[in-house]
Design an enzyme around this catalytic site. Structure first.
Site, short mmCIF file in Angstrom:
data_model
loop_
_atom_site.label_atom_id
_atom_site.label_comp_id
_atom_site.label_asym_id
_atom_site.label_seq_id
_atom_site.Cartn_x
_atom_site.Cartn_y
_atom_site.Cartn_z
N GLY A 208 0.68 -1.02 0.16
CA GLY A 208 0.11 0.03 0.02
C GLY A 208 0.81 1.19 -0.06
O GLY A 208 2.04 1.30 -0.14
N ASN A 209 0.15 2.49 0.54
CA ASN A 209 0.93 3.79 0.40
C ASN A 209 0.22 4.40 1.54
O ASN A 209 -0.51 4.14 2.12
CB ASN A 209 0.93 4.45 -1.01
CG ASN A 209 -0.36 4.50 -1.62
OD1 ASN A 209 -1.20 5.35 -0.96
ND2 ASN A 209 -0.73 3.93 -2.78
N TYR A 210 0.90 5.61 1.74
CA TYR A 210 0.50 6.51 2.84
C TYR A 210 -0.48 7.30 2.38
O TYR A 210 -1.12 8.37 3.48
CB TYR A 210 1.53 7.31 3.20
CG TYR A 210 2.92 6.47 3.68
CD1 TYR A 210 2.79 5.83 5.19
CD2 TYR A 210 4.09 6.78 3.22
CE1 TYR A 210 3.72 5.20 5.58
CE2 TYR A 210 4.97 5.80 3.75
CZ TYR A 210 4.94 5.25 4.85
OH TYR A 210 5.97 4.54 5.50
N SER A 211 -1.37 7.24 1.35
CA SER A 211 -2.26 8.00 1.14
C SER A 211 -3.49 8.33 2.14
O SER A 211 -4.19 7.07 2.44
CB SER A 211 -3.07 8.07 -0.41
OG SER A 211 -4.12 8.71 -0.76
N ALA A 276 -4.00 7.43 -4.86
CA ALA A 276 -2.83 7.01 -5.00
C ALA A 276 -2.78 5.21 -5.35
O ALA A 276 -2.99 4.50 -4.45
CB ALA A 276 -2.13 7.10 -3.87
#
Length: 401
Positions: A208-211, A276
């Site tokens: 995943g990512n930090y969005s 994102a």
């Protein structure tokens, strides 16, 4: 723009309450109908008689008026107002509003309001910067409230910093601009993507990512406030939105977001792709939790479908398509390349390595790059105000295609 509008002005107990008199006068001068609700402590800073005289309406402070036996209905006030403005909004009242602590007429009226709510914080700089206050302001933003950010300058304590209430002229202008642009997207359907995508590795792990989804949700709320029907396709996010003109569809993976976008895009006038989205996903998803071993682990990844490029291929002449480029280097060049390859009408560039920009934070600093090559660089501002800039560009684009 304020002529004939009903404005409910909430005043709380801070030194900036004296500015409320100027604010009432500005509203009335523009033809608005003004009713004032004060917290009990606000009366220590400015006399209700002054405000009642300027507003040409009695000032309300209590649920019950013993002089004439009237009950001041917060429900009626909430239904009456076309806009509610809390100025100044102290840290105490902001905390109550964010957590639903309805112990006075102002907060109960806020909880009953069916209209846009504008909040102008005012407090000392340490109070304003405190994580509790920032958390409460973020919560209010997530409710769809509009925060008119505090200014920097000399404060009542003698300290210098951020915490001054915005000037009455700025507050009045913000409200007027809201009504001016309110229906610029009436009859339009806008698709917005927001948040991250999660790509499963096994039943308990993902890539995943930090969005946080804050930017996309701000865009959705702003589009709805301008009269658009909004289809918000969101990855996993803790953000909330309550505008009835927003239809929220929750997804998890890039493939799910792709499928949902492809399903709805044909019936939309524009799509704003602020999510994102993961570029890659595991080629194989383990059916059971993968156990730790002493050996190195290699994951084989395969590309996810490119949502922007796919929509760009099927975009019709009267549709607008907007992408985002989050970059850490060569931002302008990379964004320009993405704009051309994916057939976007314009692209929003923000850079993750710029303080106060990118994921998680409540602010952003963006550059909008148009198909013509024109670049519009904006100063750092709240994501809510960035959303307004983006929707201004969408409105202009739709009027020319």
């Amino acid at each position: 723009m304020l002529s004939g509008k009903n404005i409910l002005l909430g005043i709380t107990g801070g030194i900036a309450a004296y500015k409320a008199a100027y604010l009432v006068r500005l509203f009335v001068k523009e033809g608005a109908n003004v009713k004032v609700v004060m917290t009990p402590s606000a009366k220590q800073f400015i006399a209700p008689l002054t405000l009642a005289t300027l507003a040409k309406n009695p000032v309300l402070t209590e649920f019950y008026n013993p002089e004439n036996g009237d009950w001041n209905s917060h429900v009626s006030l909430g239904l009456w107002a076309d806009a509610m403005v809390i100025a100044p909004a102290t840290a105490n009242t902001i905390g109550k509003m964010a957590n639903g602590i309805a112990d006075n007429l102002l907060v109960t009226s806020y909880l009953s309001a069916k209209c846009p709510v504008f909040i102008a914080p005012a407090m000392d700089l340490d109070m304003y910067a405190h994580p509790a206050t920032q958390h409460n302001l973020a919560t209010l933003r997530s409710f769809g409230n509009i925060i008119i950010d505090a200014d920097s300058g000399e404060l009542a304590s003698g300290l210098i910093g951020k915490g001054r209430m915005a000037e009455p002229e700025q507050i009045a202008s913000t409200i007027a601009n809201h009504f001016a642009k309110q229906q610029t997207l009436a009859g339009k359907t806008i698709l917005v993507t927001a948040g991250p995508t999660y790509e499963k590795i096994d039943p308990v792990r993902f890539i995943g990512n930090y969005s946080s989804g804050k930017m996309g949700f701000a865009i959705a709320n702003e589009a709805a406030s301008r009269g658009a029907k909004v289809i918000l396709i969101s990855g996993t996010s803790q953000q909330k939105i309550s505008n009835p003109s927003v239809v929220r569809i929750d997804v998890e993976s890039a493939q799910q977001m792709f499928n949902t976008c492809m399903e709805h895009f044909a019936n939309c006038d524009a799509a704003i792709l602020s999510a994102a989205v993961a570029d890659y996903r595991p080629a194989v998803v383990a059916e059971q939790k993968m156990k730790k071993t002493e050996q190195s682990l290699t994951l084989q990844l395969e590309p996810n479908p490119d949502i922007a490029a796919s929509l760009g291929k099927i975009k019709k002449q009267k549709q607008a398509l907007v992408g985002f480029a989050l970059e850490t280097e060569n931002g302008l060049a990379n964004a320009q390349s993405k704009l051309e390859k994916k057939n976007l009408d314009f692209i929003v560039l923000n850079q993750a390595n710029v303080e106060g920009s990118g994921f998680v934070c409540d602010t952003n600093k963006v550059t909008i790059i148009q198909r013509s090559g024109k670049k519009i660089e904006y100063e750092q501002k709240s994501k809510q105000l960035v959303a307004a800039d983006i929707l201004d560009q969408i409105t202009e684009t739709l009027s020319t295609i």
